[in-house]
Design an enzyme around this catalytic site. Structure first.
Site, PDB file in Angstrom:
ATOM      1  N   LEU A  77      49.861  41.624  46.308  1.00  0.00           N
ATOM      2  CA  LEU A  77      48.482  41.470  45.826  1.00  0.00           C
ATOM      3  C   LEU A  77      47.529  41.862  46.950  1.00  0.00           C
ATOM      4  CD1 LEU A  77      47.364  38.317  43.824  1.00  0.00           C
ATOM      5  CD2 LEU A  77      45.786  39.780  45.054  1.00  0.00           C
ATOM      6  N   SER A  78      47.361  43.149  47.138  1.00  0.00           N
ATOM      7  CA  SER A  78      46.579  43.631  48.276  1.00  0.00           C
ATOM      8  C   SER A  78      46.019  45.009  47.972  1.00  0.00           C
ATOM      9  CB  SER A  78      47.485  43.701  49.522  1.00  0.00           C
ATOM     10  OG  SER A  78      46.823  44.410  50.555  1.00  0.00           O
ATOM     11  N   GLU A  79      44.718  45.054  47.744  1.00  0.00           N
ATOM     12  CA  GLU A  79      44.093  46.345  47.426  1.00  0.00           C
ATOM     13  C   GLU A  79      44.161  47.290  48.617  1.00  0.00           C
ATOM     14  OE1 GLU A  79      42.770  43.368  46.789  1.00  0.00           O
ATOM     15  OE2 GLU A  79      42.937  43.336  44.603  1.00  0.00           O
ATOM     16  N   GLN A 101      43.504  46.290  39.759  1.00  0.00           N
ATOM     17  CA  GLN A 101      43.440  45.512  38.518  1.00  0.00           C
ATOM     18  C   GLN A 101      42.033  45.430  37.914  1.00  0.00           C
ATOM     19  OE1 GLN A 101      45.152  41.356  38.566  1.00  0.00           O
ATOM     20  NE2 GLN A 101      46.811  42.616  37.795  1.00  0.00           N
ATOM     21  N   ALA A 103      37.912  46.866  38.962  1.00  0.00           N
ATOM     22  CA  ALA A 103      37.103  47.609  39.930  1.00  0.00           C
ATOM     23  C   ALA A 103      36.388  46.653  40.877  1.00  0.00           C
ATOM     24  CB  ALA A 103      36.084  48.481  39.203  1.00  0.00           C
ATOM     25  N   ASP A 104      36.094  45.466  40.387  1.00  0.00           N
ATOM     26  CA  ASP A 104      35.401  44.478  41.198  1.00  0.00           C
ATOM     27  C   ASP A 104      36.209  44.058  42.429  1.00  0.00           C
ATOM     28  OD1 ASP A 104      33.358  43.378  38.802  1.00  0.00           O
ATOM     29  OD2 ASP A 104      35.328  44.083  38.151  1.00  0.00           O
ATOM     30  N   TYR A 105      37.508  44.329  42.402  1.00  0.00           N
ATOM     31  CA  TYR A 105      38.376  43.830  43.475  1.00  0.00           C
ATOM     32  C   TYR A 105      38.774  44.889  44.495  1.00  0.00           C
ATOM     33  CZ  TYR A 105      38.844  39.698  40.549  1.00  0.00           C
ATOM     34  OH  TYR A 105      38.582  38.573  39.818  1.00  0.00           O
ATOM     35  N   ILE A 106      38.168  46.065  44.419  1.00  0.00           N
ATOM     36  CA  ILE A 106      38.601  47.125  45.343  1.00  0.00           C
ATOM     37  C   ILE A 106      38.150  46.845  46.769  1.00  0.00           C
ATOM     38  CG2 ILE A 106      38.679  49.607  45.782  1.00  0.00           C
ATOM     39  CD1 ILE A 106      38.154  50.151  42.949  1.00  0.00           C
ATOM     40  N   PRO A 108      38.672  45.037  49.412  1.00  0.00           N
ATOM     41  CA  PRO A 108      39.581  45.109  50.561  1.00  0.00           C
ATOM     42  C   PRO A 108      40.199  46.494  50.758  1.00  0.00           C
ATOM     43  CG  PRO A 108      40.016  43.148  49.268  1.00  0.00           C
ATOM     44  CD  PRO A 108      39.064  43.990  48.465  1.00  0.00           C
ATOM     45  N   HIS A 148      34.375  40.460  36.983  1.00  0.00           N
ATOM     46  CA  HIS A 148      35.214  41.220  36.047  1.00  0.00           C
ATOM     47  C   HIS A 148      34.387  42.185  35.206  1.00  0.00           C
ATOM     48  CE1 HIS A 148      37.765  37.721  36.972  1.00  0.00           C
ATOM     49  NE2 HIS A 148      38.782  38.491  36.686  1.00  0.00           N
TER      50      HIS A 148
END
Lengths: 343, 372
Positions: A77-79, A101, A103-106, A108, A148
């Site tokens: 679990l690591s962008e 997963q 776009a909000d989480y990119i 890192p 999200h």
């Protein structure tokens, strides 16, 4: 590769019905990935939960079973690791299609995109290249709140070296994804998640690509140009329909890719109609449509009959409860069009 | 014998250059001389480039003096031109050691037309496709996840290549470092992560960088072995790198190797007053006394391979002459034309860049001075 979409040509979903299959946007994504996996052993697909589960939205459902866990696999679990590993694989000769997963989480992985993927070709004088695709669900309309639902594509448009794509139809999703996967540059492929299952259309069964950097004219018109991309497109079309009811002929353009973007189609249209409404759902300050507006006024100023008007998201974090108010729906688009038409 | 997680760094040569008890050296006299020459090239490269900097002929320099044994040991421990390297910006010693020509390195440092990287980066960021040395980035630790990915690709493709990923001690504090090591670990990717622990990240000492008792101990958290060598012992570094890469070629997964060394000079020309601001003269003096080149020379002398003053002077003269010639060629080649600014952003020139290029070309043709 066949049936490349011509620039600015009107694209009708039924045009490929003879050999097509009706599918949703996400099914088109899956089929495009399946085709790339089948035709090119350099293609590998990975990300969080993309393997056995098939991704949280099921974009890769069934692919691990079909192609094996060497080709389609889950990652930590690591962008940063996902994007960074894609860079290293690409440099060594693979064609990674990685999923983030949301776009909000990119975040890192941003440094990997901005400092490695986008810069490697340039800083090495072309000695090393990064042909990779980062696919990610993007945008609002799913009651996801700000982590999200954001539309962060402008961050990437501001990074030379990255290409930025956002389809709004199943046909384009498959065609653009194939083109992205076969190209030689890193591509940010934003998938409007609220259209994953809402957008349905005919998709040819044969192989085809949609060239990056070519807009689609969804509807021809003469009074005003309505220009958008991604998740807002169904609402832009509804607005055009409402305007038609009032006797206004709107031309509707779907940019489809932002970097590069199709200046010719946009400028030709605005020069013809004299009016432009630019629609996007990302926050207004610094969003991509600011660049479109700037180029329009710089290049076809003499043709303009009214100021170029933007309909955008607001400069707030994406809200949960006010989800539908935040998004630029048909009413706001029509209101902007009327303002331009009555200027 | 190289063991994981040792209490003391592995070495073959004691600090006075004598062979450690039970140690044996496999290098031939000719190979020992090559190691000495390579390390001397790195040392003299520093000297000459700092002179160029002071003359205003380049703009930045990050010296590796004191770290020659680590960098040359790595370069000589791998299969140069076969294995791939994701290095960091201080790795000119590795680049030289694997055969990147001095002329290429100097051209990069001068932003010259002959730079294969086309003058795109500030000095000290080399890259060479032919030697599989990936153009380095300035961002700390962001080569680590790509190195993991490249090693995954090597495993996928079934090659016997390995990926070498180097970084300083400061890099181990970055999120990318942890993400990359973990990614390689869970995928059994043949990546040799090497910390060139020179004990200072600009002005921050390693004990302000981490509460870990060492860097190599961090490997435990990722389920991979951590090794520890004396980074001022070129024979130990070379042997460790060679042994570990052989293990990986035979199917072993990633490992972490810490080379304990010391940056004798400043981080860069921007902190040339290091001894006045952040570290003591005594500390620097102590490490200068552990000079890796002197250590090898003493060992060689004990083997009847003494480097005489005359020979040393001749070698230094030879190296300086090579660098002078490289500088001359680089300067004569001029700087890259403005047009190439627009190339290599993408595989081809997209319409918006074509538009910007055309505007700038029109300005240039109109005789306007530059773009400022």
């Amino acid at each position: 590769m066949t049936a490349t979409q011509e620039p600015g040509v009107r694209q009708q979903p039924s045009s490929s019905a003879a050999t097509g299959v009706t599918m949703t946007l996400i099914q088109a994504v899956t089929e495009a990935i399946r085709g790339e996996l089948a035709s090119d052993e350099r293609v590998v697909v990975f990300g969080e939960d993309v393997g056995a589960r098939g991704g949280v939205f099921l974009a890769t459902a069934g692919l691990q079973a079909e192609f094996g866990s060497k080709r389609v696999f889950d990652t930590p679990l690591s962008e940063a690791a996902i994007v960074g590993a894609a860079v290293g694989m690409a440099v060594r000769g693979l064609r990674p299609i990685a999923e983030i997963q949301f776009a909000d989480y990119i975040g890192p992985g941003f440094d990997q995109l901005a400092s490695q993927a986008a810069k490697l070709r340039y800083r090495s004088g072309g000695q090393f290249t990064c042909p990779l695709v980062i696919r990610t669900p993007s945008g609002g309309g799913v009651k996801g709140g700000h982590h999200h639902s954001q539309s962060p594509e402008a961050y990437y448009c501001h990074t030379p070296g990255l290409k930025v794509v956002m389809p709004s139809t199943p046909y384009d999703a498959a065609g653009l994804l194939r083109a992205a996967s076969r190209g030689d540059d890193p591509v940010m492929f934003f998938e409007p998640k609220r259209l994953y299952r809402a957008a349905k259309g005919e998709v040819p069964t044969e192989d085809y690509v949609v060239e990056l950097g070519k807009a689609a004219i969804r509807q021809e018109g003469s009074d005003i140009s309505l220009i958008g991309y991604g998740g807002v497109m169904p609402d832009v079309l509804k607005a055009a329909e409402a305007l038609a009811g009032e006797g206004v002929s709107a031309e509707v353009i779907d940019l489809r890719s932002l970097v590069p973007w199709d200046r010719d189609t946009v400028l030709t249209s605005v020069a013809k109609t004299g009016r432009a409404v630019l629609v996007s759902e990302s926050p207004r300050i610094g969003n991509f449509m600011g660049e479109v507006a700037s180029v329009v006024q710089e290049e076809v100023f003499d043709s303009l009959l009214a100021p170029v008007i933007q309909v955008a998201g607001f400069d707030t974090p994406y809200p949960y409860v006010q989800d539908r108010i935040y998004l630029p729906g048909p009413t706001r688009i029509v209101r902007a069009a009327v303002k331009a038409l009555t200027y | 014998m190289l063991e994981a997680f040792p209490a003391e760094p592995y070495r073959l040569l004691a600090e006075d250059g004598t062979l450690m008890a039970g140690a044996s050296v496999t290098q031939s006299p000719a190979q020992l001389r090559e190691l000495w020459q390579d390390m001397t090239v790195v040392r003299e490269f520093d000297r000459k480039l700092i002179t160029l900097l002071r003359q205003g002929r380049t703009t930045f320099y990050a010296q590796a003096s004191g770290m020659e044994a680590t960098q040359i040991g790595i370069a000589r421990g791998i299969r140069a031109g076969h294995d791939w390297i994701w290095g960091y910006y201080r790795d000119h010693g590795i680049a030289l050691g694997i055969g990147v020509p001095i002329e290429e390195l100097v051209a990069q440092m001068l932003g010259a037309n002959t730079d294969p990287n086309r003058g795109r980066q500030m000095p000290h960021h080399p890259g060479s496709r032919s030697r599989r040395f990936v153009s380095s980035s300035s961002s700390i630790a962001n080569q680590v996840p790509p190195a993991a990915g490249m090693a995954m690709a090597q495993r996928y493709l079934g090659t016997d290549e390995v990926t070498i990923c180097t970084f300083g001690d400061g890099a181990t504090s970055e999120g990318d470092w942890h993400a990359g090591v973990n990614m390689a670990a869970v995928n059994d990717a043949p990546c040799l992560f090497i910390c060139e622990n020179n004990q200072w990240a600009i002005s921050t000492a390693v004990h302000h960088q981490t509460r870990s008792e060492s860097i190599h101990i961090k490997a435990r958290a990722y389920g991979i072995p951590g090794y520890y060598v004396d980074g001022n012992d070129v024979l130990a570094v070379q042997q460790a790198v060679s042994t570990l890469t052989d293990q990986m070629r035979a199917g072993g997964g990633p490992v972490l190797l810490e080379c304990l060394t010391y940056r004798v000079g400043s981080h860069s020309n921007a902190d040339a007053d290091a001894e006045k601001t952040y570290r003591s003269r005594d500390e620097v003096k102590s490490w200068t006394g552990r000079d890796p080149i002197v250590r090898l020379e003493r060992f060689m002398a004990s083997q009847g391979l003494e480097i005489g003053a005359e020979e040393r002077a001749a070698e230094v003269t030879r190296i300086h002459s090579l660098i002078d010639s490289a500088v001359q060629k680089a300067e004569e080649s001029g700087q890259p034309d403005w047009r190439i600014m627009f190339e290599d952003v993408y595989g081809d020139l997209p319409v918006h860049l074509r538009w910007q290029y055309d505007h700038l070309r029109a300005e240039q043709l109109a005789g306007q001075e530059g773009t400022r």
